[in-house]
Design a protein around this motif. Sequence first.
Motif, short mmCIF file in Angstrom:
data_model
loop_
_atom_site.label_atom_id
_atom_site.label_comp_id
_atom_site.label_asym_id
_atom_site.label_seq_id
_atom_site.Cartn_x
_atom_site.Cartn_y
_atom_site.Cartn_z
N THR A 6 67.87 102.87 22.94
CA THR A 6 68.88 101.93 22.46
C THR A 6 68.99 102.19 20.96
O THR A 6 68.27 103.04 20.42
CB THR A 6 68.45 100.47 22.73
OG1 THR A 6 67.36 100.13 21.86
CG2 THR A 6 68.05 100.25 24.18
N TYR A 109 65.14 92.16 19.72
CA TYR A 109 64.57 93.27 20.48
C TYR A 109 64.50 92.98 21.99
O TYR A 109 64.78 93.85 22.80
CB TYR A 109 63.16 93.61 19.99
CG TYR A 109 63.09 94.17 18.60
CD1 TYR A 109 63.96 95.18 18.17
CD2 TYR A 109 62.15 93.70 17.69
CE1 TYR A 109 63.87 95.70 16.88
CE2 TYR A 109 62.05 94.21 16.41
CZ TYR A 109 62.91 95.20 16.01
OH TYR A 109 62.82 95.71 14.74
N GLU A 112 67.98 93.33 23.44
CA GLU A 112 68.40 94.73 23.43
C GLU A 112 67.70 95.51 24.55
O GLU A 112 68.34 96.26 25.29
CB GLU A 112 68.06 95.34 22.07
CG GLU A 112 68.54 96.75 21.86
CD GLU A 112 68.29 97.23 20.43
OE1 GLU A 112 68.04 98.44 20.27
OE2 GLU A 112 68.36 96.41 19.47
N HIS A 115 68.87 94.18 28.09
CA HIS A 115 70.21 94.63 28.45
C HIS A 115 70.16 96.09 28.93
O HIS A 115 70.78 96.44 29.93
CB HIS A 115 71.17 94.47 27.28
CG HIS A 115 72.59 94.70 27.65
ND1 HIS A 115 73.16 95.96 27.63
CD2 HIS A 115 73.56 93.87 28.11
CE1 HIS A 115 74.42 95.87 28.04
NE2 HIS A 115 74.68 94.62 28.34
#
Length: 177
Positions: A6, A109, A112, A115
């Motif tokens: 990411t 975090y 993120e 996801h």
Amino acid sequence: MTEIRTPRLLLRRWTDDDLVPMAEINADPRVMRWTDDASVHDLERTAEEIEQWEEEWDAEGFGLFAVELLASGELAGFTGLYVPGFLPEVMPAVAIGWRLGAPFWGQGYASEAAHATLEFALQDRGLDRVISISRVGDDASENVIRKLGMAPERETEHPVYGFPLHVHSIDLTEFQA
């Protein structure tokens, strides 16, 4: 080896170097407050957990990722997928979960990583539905669940510890990458 990058994180399989930092995360009562009986885990128990997580990867083709900060290489904790066999009423199911060390809270975090894991579940692994199970009162996890677009499905109780749980879900048709 399965890895997901990411903008700020590397989600990857576990290595021997992850044992001590994960044990430090598991030894923090603030981190463990919302897990099972809220007890902290020592180095030996953490080693057993990591071994179980890796076995689930081998058996299921998914599991809990180690979450590493790209900027520093630090282990922040985990996020990933697991089979929630402890809660028979939701089976068959695959759940998403996370646990980050306290120094990594409040920085986005968990959202993120979660996801990216949800996208992995629905698009890469071909799952058509993913659930999330959280303790009532765990507002930080509930916030991540909302950000994932998961909808409330039911309320229940933990079959061993008796505390109330929220179950949320999302299916492939509802997910927005």
